[in-house]
Design an enzyme around this catalytic site. Sequence first.
Site, PDB file in Angstrom:
ATOM      1  N   LYS A  22       0.857  -1.204   0.000  1.00  0.00           N
ATOM      2  CA  LYS A  22       0.000   0.000   0.000  1.00  0.00           C
ATOM      3  C   LYS A  22       0.881   1.238   0.000  1.00  0.00           C
ATOM      4  CE  LYS A  22      -1.677   1.742   4.026  1.00  0.00           C
ATOM      5  NZ  LYS A  22      -1.453   3.172   4.240  1.00  0.00           N
ATOM      6  N   ASN A  23       1.906   1.240   0.831  1.00  0.00           N
ATOM      7  CA  ASN A  23       2.702   2.464   1.018  1.00  0.00           C
ATOM      8  C   ASN A  23       3.715   2.699  -0.085  1.00  0.00           C
ATOM      9  OD1 ASN A  23       1.174   2.920   3.210  1.00  0.00           O
ATOM     10  ND2 ASN A  23       2.728   2.378   4.723  1.00  0.00           N
ATOM     11  N   CYS A 116      -4.520  13.228  12.399  1.00  0.00           N
ATOM     12  CA  CYS A 116      -5.307  11.988  12.355  1.00  0.00           C
ATOM     13  C   CYS A 116      -5.175  11.368  13.740  1.00  0.00           C
ATOM     14  CB  CYS A 116      -4.762  11.044  11.281  1.00  0.00           C
ATOM     15  SG  CYS A 116      -3.193  10.322  11.757  1.00  0.00           S
ATOM     16  N   ARG A 121       0.682  15.323  12.738  1.00  0.00           N
ATOM     17  CA  ARG A 121       1.179  14.970  11.390  1.00  0.00           C
ATOM     18  C   ARG A 121       1.350  16.210  10.517  1.00  0.00           C
ATOM     19  NH1 ARG A 121      -1.029   9.329   9.466  1.00  0.00           N
ATOM     20  NH2 ARG A 121       0.931   9.342   8.370  1.00  0.00           N
ATOM     21  N   ASP A 305       4.605   0.841  11.968  1.00  0.00           N
ATOM     22  CA  ASP A 305       3.369   0.255  11.430  1.00  0.00           C
ATOM     23  C   ASP A 305       3.161  -1.181  11.878  1.00  0.00           C
ATOM     24  OD1 ASP A 305       3.519   1.948   8.196  1.00  0.00           O
ATOM     25  OD2 ASP A 305       3.029   2.636  10.215  1.00  0.00           O
ATOM     26  N   ARG A 397      -8.544  -0.081   5.120  1.00  0.00           N
ATOM     27  CA  ARG A 397      -7.654   0.905   4.473  1.00  0.00           C
ATOM     28  C   ARG A 397      -6.334   0.263   4.078  1.00  0.00           C
ATOM     29  NH1 ARG A 397      -6.594   6.411   7.348  1.00  0.00           N
ATOM     30  NH2 ARG A 397      -5.349   6.538   5.457  1.00  0.00           N
TER      31      ARG A 397
HETATM   32  C1  EPZ Z   1       4.242   7.086   6.072  1.00  0.00           C
HETATM   33  O1  EPZ Z   1       3.490   8.160   6.611  1.00  0.00           O
HETATM   34  C2  EPZ Z   1       3.305   5.893   6.042  1.00  0.00           C
HETATM   35  N1  EPZ Z   1       2.156   6.191   5.197  1.00  0.00           N
HETATM   36  C3  EPZ Z   1       2.824   5.586   7.455  1.00  0.00           C
HETATM   37  O2  EPZ Z   1       2.044   4.396   7.365  1.00  0.00           O
HETATM   38  C4  EPZ Z   1       4.031   5.292   8.324  1.00  0.00           C
HETATM   39  O3  EPZ Z   1       3.587   5.080   9.651  1.00  0.00           O
HETATM   40  C5  EPZ Z   1       4.993   6.483   8.291  1.00  0.00           C
HETATM   41  O4  EPZ Z   1       5.353   6.764   6.922  1.00  0.00           O
HETATM   42  C6  EPZ Z   1       6.271   6.216   9.066  1.00  0.00           C
HETATM   43  O5  EPZ Z   1       6.892   5.079   8.578  1.00  0.00           O
HETATM   44  C7  EPZ Z   1       2.276   5.998   3.873  1.00  0.00           C
HETATM   45  O6  EPZ Z   1       3.318   5.638   3.382  1.00  0.00           O
HETATM   46  C8  EPZ Z   1       1.037   6.250   3.056  1.00  0.00           C
HETATM   47  P1  EPZ Z   1       6.393  10.445   8.067  1.00  0.00           P
HETATM   48  P2  EPZ Z   1       4.114   9.641   6.578  1.00  0.00           P
HETATM   49  O7  EPZ Z   1       6.305  11.686   7.245  1.00  0.00           O
HETATM   50  O8  EPZ Z   1       4.883   9.835   5.323  1.00  0.00           O
HETATM   51  C9  EPZ Z   1       6.479  13.725  11.477  1.00  0.00           C
HETATM   52  C10 EPZ Z   1       0.236   2.996   7.695  1.00  0.00           C
HETATM   53  O9  EPZ Z   1      -0.089   2.450   8.753  1.00  0.00           O
HETATM   54  N2  EPZ Z   1       6.510  14.688  10.357  1.00  0.00           N
HETATM   55  O10 EPZ Z   1       7.582   9.582   7.963  1.00  0.00           O
HETATM   56  O11 EPZ Z   1       3.037  10.594   6.878  1.00  0.00           O
HETATM   57  C11 EPZ Z   1       5.126  13.023  11.576  1.00  0.00           C
HETATM   58  O12 EPZ Z   1       4.234  13.812  12.331  1.00  0.00           O
HETATM   59  C12 EPZ Z   1       0.650   4.438   7.709  1.00  0.00           C
HETATM   60  O13 EPZ Z   1       0.302   2.418   6.586  1.00  0.00           O
HETATM   61  C13 EPZ Z   1       6.698  16.033  10.635  1.00  0.00           C
HETATM   62  O14 EPZ Z   1       6.820  16.438  11.791  1.00  0.00           O
HETATM   63  O15 EPZ Z   1       5.112   9.550   7.812  1.00  0.00           O
HETATM   64  C14 EPZ Z   1       5.487  11.734  12.271  1.00  0.00           C
HETATM   65  O16 EPZ Z   1       5.560  11.974  13.667  1.00  0.00           O
HETATM   66  C15 EPZ Z   1       0.383   5.134   9.036  1.00  0.00           C
HETATM   67  N3  EPZ Z   1       6.715  16.925   9.613  1.00  0.00           N
HETATM   68  C16 EPZ Z   1       6.897  11.426  11.743  1.00  0.00           C
HETATM   69  O17 EPZ Z   1       7.397  12.653  11.216  1.00  0.00           O
HETATM   70  C17 EPZ Z   1       6.572  16.515   8.299  1.00  0.00           C
HETATM   71  O18 EPZ Z   1       6.623  17.377   7.393  1.00  0.00           O
HETATM   72  C18 EPZ Z   1       6.913  10.387  10.643  1.00  0.00           C
HETATM   73  O19 EPZ Z   1       6.118  10.872   9.591  1.00  0.00           O
HETATM   74  C19 EPZ Z   1       6.390  15.142   8.038  1.00  0.00           C
HETATM   75  C20 EPZ Z   1       6.369  14.240   9.075  1.00  0.00           C
END
Ligand code: EPZ
Length: 423
Positions: A22-23, A116, A121, A305, A397
Amino acid sequence: MDRFLIEGGHALQGTVKAGGSKNACLPILVASLLTDDSFVLHRVPNLRDVRTTLKILTALGKKVSFSDGTVHITADGNLKNSLPYELVKQMRASFWVAGPLLARFREAVIPLPGGCALGARPVDIHLKGFERLGAVCQNESGNVILSAKKLEPAKITLRFPSVGATQNLMMCAALIPGETVLENVAKEPEIDDVAAVLNKMGAEVASDDKGRLIIRGRHTLHGTEHTVVADRIESGSYMIAAAACRADVTVTDCVPEHNSILLEYLQEAGVPLDIGGNFVHVKPYCGSLKPMRIRTAPYPGFATDLQPQWMALMALAAGASEIDETIFENRFMAAPELVRMGADIVTEKTIAHINGVKELTGAHVMASDLRGGFSLLIAGLCAKGTTEIERIYHIDRGYENPEGKLNALGARITRYNPDKDEF
Ligand code: EPZ
């Protein structure tokens, strides 16, 4: 809304085939916005988030068709560069259209994704990166307005290896002639899959010996055909489910090295495994599960995850375990629901303290996010008695036909809708 009814305690045996990630497929589908050529993607799982992404591409002017795991995308040249809030609010990953639209139109209007269940996020890392590439980012009545007279290649250091920001910036830079360097990037396998697609489209994306991503962009990119990498989170979720039920289950068509730390922890906890090139055989065991102290971390660390699923497993370990969730500020929503099933879990800030119990008992519980929902499914499979899980749209999802895959192993799961079905 659909619910799951799970009759716990049935022995599970057989094989589960991993689906496409998915990701990986969500950002790859978004990468189709970088070209007006036709774009074909195979091994696409039939999930809510995939269907939402296809709605987003259609809303932007793409023609999409999706059947038997293959998505065909074409365009008739009039792509839009703004997205309705209705779609963005359903899925945070829709913000990833920002990079391709900014690169193509030099202007994009994208509703700011809200928080969320997992936390605030923010998207500051995405926006800082776009500014380094020459864009001006404004926030106006809930929309991010990105505009750039000219986009220039740049050297960008991410303050945190954000998966989404890495992918958004990669896709934007792929359409900016010259060399963009991204430092402190995410290294998840899904990033490699997006990079492989961008390379097939004519960009040049590679990691250097310092782990930086070097992107040599082009004025235009052409269409391509690709098969999505196996879903390491789905694979890992079924491995943990098998371990929790002391089952004899082989997860096939997966990439074991994408789950290497999980496999290491399962073996350390006392779960016997046979690990092959594209399968992991989780074998039955009689001894007790050893409690563990783990922390989540960016790849190749333990995947956030898989954290809720691991929590369900440790709820049955012989002793005190601990989980430190370092990625999201609120990812223990499954804990109180597991406690309703007899688990002994106390959470404080980012630490979950778990005292293993002999047995879980079925209860009426509620999913609040996709991985936490699967954790409740795992608990229901090994609990004594019947478990009812509400709001399983969260599970839908991220997991294609979970009840079908698990019932084929011998589970007894029924999907029903109390508003519709006479049950
Ligand atoms: C991706 O989300 C995945 N989603 C998430 O999977 C996964 O948990 C996450 O990466 C971490 O591995 C998809 O790929 C669709 P991040 P993403 O940006 O890209 C903070 C699932 O269960 N952050 O790496 O949104 C954020 O708040 C989902 O399949 C900032 O502060 O994750 C979080 O605490 C859930 N500022 C951390 O970084 C930003 O601009 C990791 O977020 C971006 C992120």
